[in-house]
Each structure stands twice: as structure tokens, then as C-alpha cells.
Design a protein around this motif. Structure first.
Motif, PDB file in Angstrom:
ATOM      1  N   ILE A  79      68.884 109.549   8.889  1.00 56.21           N
ATOM      2  CA  ILE A  79      68.654 108.173   8.426  1.00 56.21           C
ATOM      3  C   ILE A  79      69.997 107.480   8.138  1.00 56.21           C
ATOM      4  O   ILE A  79      70.237 106.344   8.567  1.00 56.21           O
ATOM      5  CB  ILE A  79      67.733 108.156   7.175  1.00 56.21           C
ATOM      6  N   PHE A 104      73.718 106.280  -5.482  1.00 55.45           N
ATOM      7  CA  PHE A 104      74.552 107.476  -5.337  1.00 55.45           C
ATOM      8  C   PHE A 104      75.401 107.739  -6.584  1.00 55.45           C
ATOM      9  O   PHE A 104      75.610 108.886  -6.970  1.00 55.45           O
ATOM     10  CB  PHE A 104      75.428 107.312  -4.084  1.00 55.45           C
ATOM     11  N   LEU A 136      66.359 112.532  -1.821  1.00 54.62           N
ATOM     12  CA  LEU A 136      66.754 111.646  -0.714  1.00 54.62           C
ATOM     13  C   LEU A 136      67.279 110.303  -1.236  1.00 54.62           C
ATOM     14  O   LEU A 136      68.114 109.668  -0.583  1.00 54.62           O
ATOM     15  CB  LEU A 136      65.569 111.407   0.230  1.00 54.62           C
ATOM     16  N   ILE A 137      66.805 109.911  -2.408  1.00 53.28           N
ATOM     17  CA  ILE A 137      67.260 108.629  -2.986  1.00 53.28           C
ATOM     18  C   ILE A 137      68.766 108.673  -3.276  1.00 53.28           C
ATOM     19  O   ILE A 137      69.432 107.640  -3.258  1.00 53.28           O
ATOM     20  CB  ILE A 137      66.439 108.293  -4.256  1.00 53.28           C
ATOM     21  N   ILE A 140      70.622 109.881   0.843  1.00 54.52           N
ATOM     22  CA  ILE A 140      70.699 108.884   1.925  1.00 54.52           C
ATOM     23  C   ILE A 140      71.828 107.867   1.669  1.00 54.52           C
ATOM     24  O   ILE A 140      72.633 107.619   2.572  1.00 54.52           O
ATOM     25  CB  ILE A 140      69.329 108.203   2.160  1.00 54.52           C
ATOM     26  N   PRO A 141      71.938 107.293   0.465  1.00 52.26           N
ATOM     27  CA  PRO A 141      73.086 106.404   0.234  1.00 52.26           C
ATOM     28  C   PRO A 141      74.423 107.093   0.490  1.00 52.26           C
ATOM     29  O   PRO A 141      75.346 106.500   1.054  1.00 52.26           O
ATOM     30  CB  PRO A 141      72.947 106.017  -1.235  1.00 52.26           C
TER      31      PRO A 141
END
Lengths: 256, 283
Positions: A79, A104, A136-137, A140-141
Motif C-alpha cells: 500500500i 506514525f 497498519l495504521i 502504512i504511514p
């Protein structure tokens, strides 16, 4: 004098880097460490034997941690790779990057307590899927920030060349972009794996104590005053990062 | 095709970065103003007033900042000195691998190790007993869960020192700082002047975004202060979690006030960080 300084440097560097690993290993191989004995008085491989025979929960936690970290790393890398492209070439690149930085850098445990309500409402609290989504929160960042630097004018011109020669965007992606970014994809995968592997705050709040990854186990063993099993869990937590850092370094040296 | 890709990318960015943040912060704000929650009955500023009247929150922010500043000062200064003095040794041989070793420690493992190393029953205390410096366990000073937070600071330094050492050695190499040093030397600067007027300012300027970012990480750290800290003062994360997760439900709105104030603090800091980053790259 110069030799003395140099010797001091060597001794302190080795002491700082090696002592923690040595002490944790030593504790994981012991069953009695009463004060004032400096090193352990009774060596035992019970904790490690239990790990291999499945006599305790550590093996389950190890496998669970590997599963969660692998899924998080895989999804976050893919992603992040594609989203970062959109951000990197966007007019509002700086503003979008700012939005990516926030989850992040926020303290995961504070983010978790603010999000717990929604996870409970969605019946995701206390589930593996919930912990993966929560991790993932933050992963992903990180992945987005990591890849933003990759998408530069040079990469864009490669894509243009492929398009000019009649290749589709898919061809440009599979024949040029992915081979070009392969080392970075691997490094990002490892880094995201480590973010998940090191995670404690989000996992403890969203996992509700039911999802017992290795970091949760360390805390649990520590509160139970079971330092030998805590040391075993610590050793298991250190081994994959050491291997990944080594591979990371080899890849960086080889390709970058 | 291009538009589809862009829409998908933005959707994913919103789902995983923006929505959780807005939803989390929104819920915390609503709770802190008494608009949601079991015990709340409508809009009130009571919890914000209570939170600001309660010194524990201000102390907690000051305490977390102090821990982050002291840890960073110690690790950045020592990493700078080691990188400049032993650059040649660090870029080859066993050190290229050895320096990475502390980076493999999750914070909870570092906290566990320092607890076993520095506590009254730990390795250092045992060594002090064996060589006759102390005669009982109680004579050994408190180095964990202590008033001065020595254990917390050392654990943070242990994790951040190798990071900054690698950063500085990398910068010396990639920014070709040795060329600058040679120019300074040919212009008559002595070693001290090269170190303090050329090397350190250049390295600090280039690494300032990383230093700021690390400040935020230490400021919001949870595992190390919760294991190695005391019940008073508490770090921001520990205090927020205690108020939100423990048994007194009347403390929950205050916990959310802390979460909101912390988030605003981080947002402001990131704005400064991105500005510094832009400046560092511009230079």
C-alpha cells in the motif's frame, strides 16, 4: 595515551553492544539467580526446551508475532509503495506528507486508547485482525514516508520512455519500476516487520490482553516475576531483528 | 486508469492515515467536552478546567520533555564525539555490525534488560557487592524506578546512541565532510576549530530533523517509563493510559484531555520538523 583512548573505546563499545545480549541469553538459560551471585548459579535449558516442546505459551506467541508482523509488513509495503507515488508527484506533496507523518509519530498507546471505542464497536478489539489493522495504521504511514523519496524525476522519465516505446503502465511497473525498487521494497518490508515486531502499546490496548504477542508476554512474565521466561521471550524478540538488520545492511551495501 | 489509481491511493491514505487520526482525536475531544461517554450529560468545560488545575498534567509534560531532552543531549553528544574521533574504525570491520546490535532491541526488551542490570538485585548491584563496595542489597542506590529517572534515561540512550552514531558516520561519508575539514585546515584552522566550528555545526544542521523526530518518540514513549519509572511524576503516555484504562471512570475525560493536548503538541512539532527538514535539504 592514544593507545589507552583507543583501548577504552574498543572495550566500551563492545561492552555496550554485547553485554545486554549476553545477560539476556544467560538469564534465559538459568533457573536460579539469587543475590549476591554475580552470574547464574544454576544453569538450565528448561525455558528453551519448553519453547521447542510447546510446554509454555511462548511458542504460540512467537508464531503469532511472526504471523502478525509478516502480514503487516506485506500489506504496508504494497500500500505504501503505491500511495507514496501519488503523494510524491502531487501538487500538495508537503501537506499530504504531513498527514502521513502524524499517525506514525504519535505515541501508539495514546493513539490506541483514542481508537479503542471504534474497535470495540466494530468487534475488532481482542482479535488478531483488529491488532493487524491497528498496526497498519502506523506501518502504512511509515511505508509512505519511506517510499516518497524513491519517486523522483529519474523514475518518472523511465516510465515515460516505456510509454513512448509502446509499453503500458503495467509493463512499466513490472519491467522497470519493480526491478528498480526491489532493494527498497525489501528494506521497507523488513522495517515494517520490525515496527510490528517491536509494537507493544497498540497491541496491548487493542488486543485487550487476549492477543499475546512476544512483547505482551515479556510484560506479563515480568509482572509474574518469571524473569527466566521473560529473558527467553526477549531473546526471541532480538533474534529476528538482528538477522533482518544484517540482511538490511547487506542489501544496502550491495545495491544502494 | 491514472485517475482510478489516484482515487484508490487517496482512499487508502484516508482509510489508514487520516480517518483513524480524525476519528480518534474527534472521539477524545467529544469525550473531554462531555458530549459522549457513559457518565457525561452534555457540553461542559469542567474536565478541561480540572485538567489544567491539576498540576500532575503540567508536571507530566515537563517531565517527559526533560527526559527526552536529557536523553537526546547525552546520546547526540556522545555519538558526535565518537563518530568524529573514531570514524575510520567505525566504517569497517566488526563495528559495522556491532553498532547495529542495540537497534535490534524493542523498547520493552531494553526496559527489561536495564531493570535486571541496574535494580537493587541486578547485575551492577551484585558486582558492587562482590567487590566490597556494598554489603547489603539495600545499600545499592536506586537506579531504576528512581527519583532522577536514571534508568529511563540510560535505556533511551542505549537505544538512541547507535542510531545517531550511524547517522553521523553516514553523514560524514555522504556529505563528504572530510573535504570541508581539509579546506578548513588549509585555511589555517586547528583541530579544535575544525571540530567545533565546522564538523559539529554541519552535522547538527543536517541531522536536526532526525533529532526533532527522536524527541517526539522519546516524549511519547510508554514501555520504558512504565517499567523503569515511578508513579510520580509520570510520563505523558503513562499518565494518559492510567487515567483512561484504570478503574476510576471519573478520570476518563481527563485522560482524553491529555490525549488531545498531546496530539496538538505533536502536530505543532511535526510542522516545525517539516520546516527544518526542508531547510536541511535546502542547505
Amino acid at each position: 595515551m592514544r593507545i589507552k583512548f583507543s583501548l577504552f573505546f574498543h572495550v566500551s563499545m563492545i561492552a555496550v553492544c554485547v553485554t545486554p545480549v549476553a545477560i539476556l541469553l544467560l538469564l534465559s538459560f538459568s533457573k536460579n539467580w539469587a543475590f549476591p551471585v554475580l552470574l547464574v548459579d544454576q544453569f538450565s535449558s528448561i525455558a528453551w526446551n519448553d519453547l521447542f516442546s510447546g510446554g509454555n505459551d511462548v511458542r504460540h506467541s512467537l508464531l503469532l508475532s511472526v504471523l502478525i508482523a509478516t502480514v503487516v509488513a506485506f500489506v504496508a509495503t504494497i500500500i505504501g509503495f503505491f500511495v507514496s507515488k501519488t503523494i510524491a508527484y502531487h501538487t500538495y506533496r508537503r501537506q499530504l506528507l504531513f498527514l502521513a507523518y502524524l499517525p506514525f509519530v504519535l505515541s501508539p498507546v495514546i493513539l490506541a486508547v483514542c481508537l479503542k471505542f471504534y474497535f470495540i464497536k466494530l468487534s475488532l478489539a481482542g482479535t488478531v485482525a483488529g491488532v493487524i489493522i491497528a498496526q497498519l495504521i502506523i506501518a502504512i504511514p511509515y511505508s509512505i514516508i519511506f517510499f516518497t523519496g524513491f519517486w523522483n524525476q529519474r523514475v518518472k522519465s523511465f516510465e515515460h520512455i516505456v510509454n513512448t516505446l509502446g509499453g503500458t503502465n503495467i509493463v512499466a511497473l513490472t519491467s522497470v519500476i519493480i526491478p528498480l525498487s526491489k532493494p527498497l521494497l525489501l528494506v521497507c518490508f523488513f522495517q515494517c516487520f520490525l515496527i510490528s515486531w517491536f509494537e507493544y502499546g497498540l497491541t496491548s490496548v487493542i488486543g485487550y490482553g487476549k492477543i499475546q504477542t512476544l512483547t505482551i508476554k515479556v510484560y506479563q512474565f515480568l509482572t509474574e516475576a518469571n524473569i527466566y521466561y521473560a529473558a527467553l521471550s526477549c531473546c526471541l524478540l532480538i533474534i529476528p531483528p538482528v538477522l533482518l538488520l544484517w540482511i538490511n545492511k547487506r542489501i544496502f551495501l550491495k545495491y544502494l | 486508469m491514472k485517475n482510478k489509481g489516484t482515487i484508490l491511493s487517496f482512499t487508502l491514505l484516508f482509510i489508514f492515515a487520516i480517518i483513524p487520526l480524525v476519528a480518534g482525536l474527534g472521539y477524545a475531544l467529544l469525550y473531554s467536552f462531555g458530549l459522549v461517554g457513559v457518565l457525561n450529560h452534555g457540553f461542559t468545560l469542567q474536565y478541561w478546567k480540572q485538567a489544567f488545575a491539576d498540576q500532575a498534567i503540567a508536571i507530566s509534560f515537563l517531565y517527559s520533555s526533560s527526559i527526552a531532552i536529557i536523553s537526546l543531549l547525552l546520546s547526540v553528544i556522545s555519538a558526535l564525539l565518537v563518530a568524529l574521533r573514531y570514524y575510520q574504525l567505525l566504517k569497517k570491520g566488526i563495528y559495522t555490525y556491532l553498532i547495529n546490535l542495540p537497534l535490534a532491541f524493542p523498547p520493552i526488551v531494553a526496559a527489561f534488560f536495564f531493570f535486571q542490570f541496574l535494580s537493587k538485585g541486578g547485575v551492577v548491584s551484585r558486582a558492587a557487592f562482590q567487590v566490597g563496595i556494598t554489603h547489603t542489597m539495600q545499600q545499592f542506590p536506586d537506579l531504576v524506578n528512581d527519583r532522577l529517572s536514571i534508568g529511563i534515561i540510560l535505556a533511551h540512550c542505549f537505544l538512541s546512541f547507535p542510531f545517531f552514531l550511524l547517522l553521523f558516520t553516514g553523514l560524514i561519508k555522504t556529505q563528504r565532510l572530510h573535504d570541508f575539514f581539509q579546506i578548513a585546515e588549509s585555511l589555517g584552522a586547528n583541530k579544535r576549530q575544525i571540530t567545533f566550528r565546522v564538523a559539529i555545526p554541519l552535522l547538527i544542521q543536517k541531522s536536526l530533523p532526525n533529532i526533532l523526530l527522536y524527541f517526539i518518540f522519546i516524549f511519547g514513549a510508554y514501555e520504558i517509563p512504565v517499567l523503569l519509572g515511578r508513579s510520580h511524576p509520570e510520563s505523558v503516555s503513562v499518565l494518559a493510559v492510567r487515567k483512561l484504562q484504570k478503574f476510576n471512570m471519573l478520570d476518563i475525560p481527563q485522560g482524553y484531555v491529555i490525549a488531545v493536548v498531546y496530539t496538538i503538541f505533536v502536530v505543532l512539532f511535526i510542522l516545525i520538523f517539516l520546516k527544518q527538514k526542508k531547510l536541511a535539504y535546502a542547505n
